[in-house]
Design a protein around this motif. Structure first.
Motif, PDB file in Angstrom:
ATOM      1  N   ARG A  54     -25.489  24.769  82.659  1.00 35.31           N
ATOM      2  CA  ARG A  54     -26.736  25.484  82.267  1.00 35.31           C
ATOM      3  C   ARG A  54     -27.975  24.737  82.442  1.00 35.31           C
ATOM      4  O   ARG A  54     -27.700  23.610  82.923  1.00 35.31           O
ATOM      5  N   ARG A  55     -29.067  25.530  82.566  1.00 35.14           N
ATOM      6  CA  ARG A  55     -30.365  25.063  82.654  1.00 35.14           C
ATOM      7  C   ARG A  55     -30.482  23.737  82.097  1.00 35.14           C
ATOM      8  O   ARG A  55     -30.099  23.405  80.644  1.00 35.14           O
ATOM      9  N   GLY A  56     -30.937  22.622  82.647  1.00 31.36           N
ATOM     10  CA  GLY A  56     -31.426  21.605  82.200  1.00 31.36           C
ATOM     11  C   GLY A  56     -30.212  20.456  82.019  1.00 31.36           C
ATOM     12  O   GLY A  56     -30.362  19.262  81.774  1.00 31.36           O
ATOM     13  N   ALA A  79     -29.454  27.829  91.170  1.00 28.03           N
ATOM     14  CA  ALA A  79     -30.398  26.827  91.806  1.00 28.03           C
ATOM     15  C   ALA A  79     -30.208  25.254  91.193  1.00 28.03           C
ATOM     16  O   ALA A  79     -30.142  25.247  89.902  1.00 28.03           O
ATOM     17  N   VAL A  80     -30.100  24.390  91.859  1.00 23.45           N
ATOM     18  CA  VAL A  80     -30.087  22.872  91.444  1.00 23.45           C
ATOM     19  C   VAL A  80     -31.097  22.207  92.121  1.00 23.45           C
ATOM     20  O   VAL A  80     -31.383  22.448  93.564  1.00 23.45           O
ATOM     21  N   PHE A  81     -31.364  21.078  91.753  1.00 24.78           N
ATOM     22  CA  PHE A  81     -32.080  19.860  92.460  1.00 24.78           C
ATOM     23  C   PHE A  81     -30.922  18.936  92.709  1.00 24.78           C
ATOM     24  O   PHE A  81     -30.537  18.420  91.946  1.00 24.78           O
ATOM     25  N   ASP A  82     -30.733  18.572  94.013  1.00 25.76           N
ATOM     26  CA  ASP A  82     -29.628  17.728  94.424  1.00 25.76           C
ATOM     27  C   ASP A  82     -30.267  16.517  94.927  1.00 25.76           C
ATOM     28  O   ASP A  82     -31.185  16.443  95.825  1.00 25.76           O
ATOM     29  N   CYS A 121     -29.635  18.376  88.816  1.00 22.52           N
ATOM     30  CA  CYS A 121     -30.063  18.901  87.871  1.00 22.52           C
ATOM     31  C   CYS A 121     -30.105  20.495  87.865  1.00 22.52           C
ATOM     32  O   CYS A 121     -30.304  20.948  89.087  1.00 22.52           O
ATOM     33  N   VAL A 122     -29.868  21.268  86.881  1.00 19.89           N
ATOM     34  CA  VAL A 122     -29.882  22.790  87.072  1.00 19.89           C
ATOM     35  C   VAL A 122     -31.203  23.496  86.605  1.00 19.89           C
ATOM     36  O   VAL A 122     -31.891  22.992  85.448  1.00 19.89           O
ATOM     37  N   LEU A 123     -31.666  24.160  87.702  1.00 21.03           N
ATOM     38  CA  LEU A 123     -32.905  24.552  87.617  1.00 21.03           C
ATOM     39  C   LEU A 123     -32.982  26.194  87.222  1.00 21.03           C
ATOM     40  O   LEU A 123     -33.893  26.545  86.544  1.00 21.03           O
ATOM     41  N   SER A 124     -31.980  26.859  87.423  1.00 24.26           N
ATOM     42  CA  SER A 124     -31.584  28.197  86.859  1.00 24.26           C
ATOM     43  C   SER A 124     -30.749  28.257  85.445  1.00 24.26           C
ATOM     44  O   SER A 124     -30.382  27.134  84.818  1.00 24.26           O
ATOM     45  N   ASP A 125     -30.852  29.532  85.025  1.00 19.75           N
ATOM     46  CA  ASP A 125     -29.994  29.719  83.659  1.00 19.75           C
ATOM     47  C   ASP A 125     -28.799  29.097  83.805  1.00 19.75           C
ATOM     48  O   ASP A 125     -28.288  28.404  82.899  1.00 19.75           O
ATOM     49  N   ILE A 161     -38.459  19.310  80.180  1.00 21.05           N
ATOM     50  CA  ILE A 161     -37.026  19.426  79.306  1.00 21.05           C
ATOM     51  C   ILE A 161     -36.359  18.149  79.190  1.00 21.05           C
ATOM     52  O   ILE A 161     -36.458  17.370  80.250  1.00 21.05           O
ATOM     53  N   GLU A 162     -35.868  17.966  78.199  1.00 20.70           N
ATOM     54  CA  GLU A 162     -35.177  16.722  78.207  1.00 20.70           C
ATOM     55  C   GLU A 162     -33.680  17.128  78.551  1.00 20.70           C
ATOM     56  O   GLU A 162     -33.013  18.155  78.299  1.00 20.70           O
TER      57      GLU A 162
END
Length: 188
Positions: A54-56, A79-82, A121-125, A161-162
């Protein structure tokens, strides 16, 4: 398929051709000839993995000391930031990283050769993350680097976001704290 060089030699962005219409889409996610057409040896994959987060959620930065894994990664949903980090001892790019957004709209993928730490890290819900590996997972040689190591300077797009980390990832050391036997050797 379009292969795009990144700032780290060997780490490639793959942009597939997406065929879509009113019913949805079709996309090929891997073909050995894509690598061969660019003068590269096609990776041989032995294991496929998928996670849902999930997000974050931030997973990584992971790598294996024995039988390092090459990974072809993609985000099948969301979506993720890889991120890939060069951890090859003796590499001129040691400690350098590259980050790319992967999502289910562009269907972009990232090829991360053996000798690189990996995380996202996850960018989407919600995100479904799928990846192919060139070596089997070996828990005995599994290690990593702390996601927020200041020496790496990774600009994670967490929007204040932590991040949600596993207990294991919270305890990962800094890159400077890695012993030489915990790093792979640069192949030149």
């Amino acid at each position: 398929m379009k292969l795009i060089e990144t700032a780290l030699p060997g780490v490639l962005i793959l942009e597939p051709q997406v065929h879509g219409d009113a019913r949805g889409f079709f996309v090929e996610t891997y073909r050995a000839s894509w690598f061969e057409a660019h003068g590269l040896t096609a990776p041989v994959f032995v294991q496929d993995n998928q996670s849902r987060s999930r997000r974050g959620v931030l997973r990584g930065l992971h790598y294996q000391t024995v039988n390092p894994q090459g990974k072809l990664v993609r985000c099948a949903r969301g979506a993720v930031f890889d991120v890939a980090v060069d951890v090859r001892r003796g590499s001129p790019h040691f400690g350098q990283s590259v980050g790319v957004v992967l999502d289910d709209e562009s269907h972009r993928q990232l090829w991360i050769p053996p000798g690189f730490a990996h995380g996202f890290c996850v960018l989407s819900d919600v995100a479904d993350f799928a990846y192919k590996c060139t070596s089997y997972y070996d828990p005995a040689s599994d290690t990593g680097i702390r996601w927020n190591d200041p020496a790496l300077g990774i600009d994670w797009p967490l929007e204040d976001i932590e991040p949600l980390l596993s207990a294991k990832d919270q305890l990962l050391p800094l890159l400077a704290g890695q012993a030489d036997d915990k790093l792979t050797v640069y192949g030149g």
